[in-house]
Design a protein around this motif. Structure first.
Motif, PDB file in Angstrom:
ATOM      1  N   ILE A  52      22.902  27.214  19.107  1.00  0.00           N
ATOM      2  CA  ILE A  52      23.725  28.399  18.855  1.00  0.00           C
ATOM      3  C   ILE A  52      23.393  28.986  17.491  1.00  0.00           C
ATOM      4  O   ILE A  52      23.259  28.263  16.504  1.00  0.00           O
ATOM      5  N   SER A  53      23.255  30.302  17.447  1.00  0.00           N
ATOM      6  CA  SER A  53      23.139  31.022  16.172  1.00  0.00           C
ATOM      7  C   SER A  53      23.987  32.285  16.266  1.00  0.00           C
ATOM      8  O   SER A  53      24.254  32.801  17.362  1.00  0.00           O
ATOM      9  N   THR A  54      24.432  32.772  15.134  1.00  0.00           N
ATOM     10  CA  THR A  54      25.324  33.937  15.108  1.00  0.00           C
ATOM     11  C   THR A  54      24.859  34.963  14.087  1.00  0.00           C
ATOM     12  O   THR A  54      24.136  34.641  13.136  1.00  0.00           O
ATOM     13  N   GLN A  66      27.399  39.059  16.693  1.00  0.00           N
ATOM     14  CA  GLN A  66      26.578  38.655  17.835  1.00  0.00           C
ATOM     15  C   GLN A  66      26.457  37.137  17.912  1.00  0.00           C
ATOM     16  O   GLN A  66      26.447  36.443  16.890  1.00  0.00           O
ATOM     17  N   LEU A  67      26.368  36.654  19.147  1.00  0.00           N
ATOM     18  CA  LEU A  67      26.149  35.241  19.425  1.00  0.00           C
ATOM     19  C   LEU A  67      24.848  35.096  20.207  1.00  0.00           C
ATOM     20  O   LEU A  67      24.630  35.800  21.201  1.00  0.00           O
ATOM     21  N   TYR A  68      23.971  34.195  19.755  1.00  0.00           N
ATOM     22  CA  TYR A  68      22.740  33.876  20.465  1.00  0.00           C
ATOM     23  C   TYR A  68      22.808  32.413  20.904  1.00  0.00           C
ATOM     24  O   TYR A  68      23.120  31.540  20.098  1.00  0.00           O
ATOM     25  N   VAL A  69      22.521  32.151  22.194  1.00  0.00           N
ATOM     26  CA  VAL A  69      22.574  30.799  22.736  1.00  0.00           C
ATOM     27  C   VAL A  69      21.281  30.519  23.511  1.00  0.00           C
ATOM     28  O   VAL A  69      20.858  31.330  24.336  1.00  0.00           O
ATOM     29  N   ARG A  95      22.650  36.445  24.967  1.00  0.00           N
ATOM     30  CA  ARG A  95      23.276  37.010  23.770  1.00  0.00           C
ATOM     31  C   ARG A  95      24.600  37.650  24.155  1.00  0.00           C
ATOM     32  O   ARG A  95      24.734  38.262  25.214  1.00  0.00           O
ATOM     33  N   TYR A 104      35.508  30.997  17.792  1.00  0.00           N
ATOM     34  CA  TYR A 104      35.535  31.079  19.251  1.00  0.00           C
ATOM     35  C   TYR A 104      35.191  29.713  19.860  1.00  0.00           C
ATOM     36  O   TYR A 104      34.445  28.918  19.265  1.00  0.00           O
ATOM     37  N   PHE A 120      32.097  28.017  17.673  1.00  0.00           N
ATOM     38  CA  PHE A 120      31.248  28.739  16.722  1.00  0.00           C
ATOM     39  C   PHE A 120      32.094  29.783  16.001  1.00  0.00           C
ATOM     40  O   PHE A 120      33.184  30.148  16.448  1.00  0.00           O
ATOM     41  N   ILE A 122      32.042  33.626  14.003  1.00  0.00           N
ATOM     42  CA  ILE A 122      31.420  34.884  13.605  1.00  0.00           C
ATOM     43  C   ILE A 122      31.949  35.228  12.215  1.00  0.00           C
ATOM     44  O   ILE A 122      33.139  35.545  12.052  1.00  0.00           O
TER      45      ILE A 122
END
Length: 290
Positions: A52-54, A66-69, A95, A104, A120, A122
């Motif tokens: 996970i990255s945000t 934004q959320l990237y998984v 995304r 979240y 995660f 934001i």
């Protein structure tokens, strides 16, 4: 043991076995010398894992995080739930847009019900927070008032605007004084380097103008002169200067009596100690003969 299905085929299914190695013994019941032994291994799919990255929200309260998984392992397709809404995806990378700054819970489930749960955040910058720290009241109904503010939060340096003006730079990083303001409601705006804007409303109350009252008027008898007394009722700063028909008088009281006036039109101007004039100029009053 075996399941006799009434033919030369014999079939048995073992269910709900955990991954591992099992010893299997097959034999005819009542005939121990008719047996078969084997070893079976129950494997498993790779356990799904998520990376996970945000990307944080640009401004406090702006829904552009934004959320990237990226999901590895498990069996596609995957489904996931975030913000209370379910989604289904077939790719291993996805995304989610339009997220507010917040924390979240994320749940990912593959097609064989293997589940990943994660939390995660934001991030978002602190809110721009302009506060009025000083002011000076406008007087004489002129644009000569000030509003001084101090700014915290956001991402300095800041730009400033007031009412419908364009944004401009200030000399100091965290404080600014808006000058040449009239009395009334003003909208003070601050913008940081990310383009985030916050506005406060401030009602700048001016110094009241003076009001006057004619206390007594003595009518003229024939051609005789008369008198008129005028009092400053409210507002402005003492002492007052009275000017009648271009003749200046400096009284020591709030009211003054003009005597020996002939019938006709006379011009009166009252000026206070800071230069404000009564009604901004001359007031005419008419003396009528009886």
């Amino acid at each position: 043991k075996y399941n006799d299905v009434g033919s030369n085929l014999f079939f048995w299914q073992f269910e709900k076995l955990a991954p591992g190695t099992y010893n299997v013994n097959i034999f005819r019941e009542g005939a121990s010398n008719c047996a078969f032994d084997t070893i079976l291994t129950i494997g498993q799919n790779a356990v799904p894992k998520a990376t996970i990255s945000t990307v944080g929200a640009t401004c406090n309260g702006m829904p552009d995080g934004q959320l990237y998984v990226k999901v590895e392992g498990g069996v596609k397709p995957y489904s996931f739930r975030i913000k209370g809404f379910p989604y289904t995806i077939t790719d291993t990378v996805f995304r989610v847009d339009s997220l507010l700054g917040n924390t979240y819970n994320l749940t990912i489930v593959d097609s064989v019900d293997c589940t990943i749960k994660s939390t995660f955040q934001i991030p978002q910058p602190s809110r721009i927070n302009p506060k009025v720290i000083n002011f000076s009241k406008p007087f004489c109904s002129l644009a000569n008032g000030d509003i001084g503010i101090k700014v915290l939060g956001g991402s300095p340096p800041y730009l400033y605007a007031i009412d419908e003006s364009d944004f401009f730079e200030g000399a100091d990083t965290f404080t600014y004084t808006y000058k040449y303001l009239k009395s009334g409601k003003h909208f003070v705006s601050v913008k940081d380097r990310k383009g985030c804007i916050d506005t406060l409303t401030y009602n700048l109350v001016g110094i009241p103008l003076m009001t006057t009252q004619a206390i007594k008027s003595i009518p003229a008898l024939c051609e005789a002169n008369i008198g008129e007394e005028v009092k400053v009722v409210t507002g402005s700063f003492k002492p007052y200067t009275y000017q009648l028909d271009n003749e200046t008088i400096f009284p020591t009281r709030d009211s003054i009596r003009f005597e020996g006036l002939k019938p006709g039109e006379h011009r009166l101007k009252i000026t206070d100690s800071i230069g404000c004039e009564y009604f901004g100029g001359l007031k005419k009053f008419l003396i009528i003969m009886s």
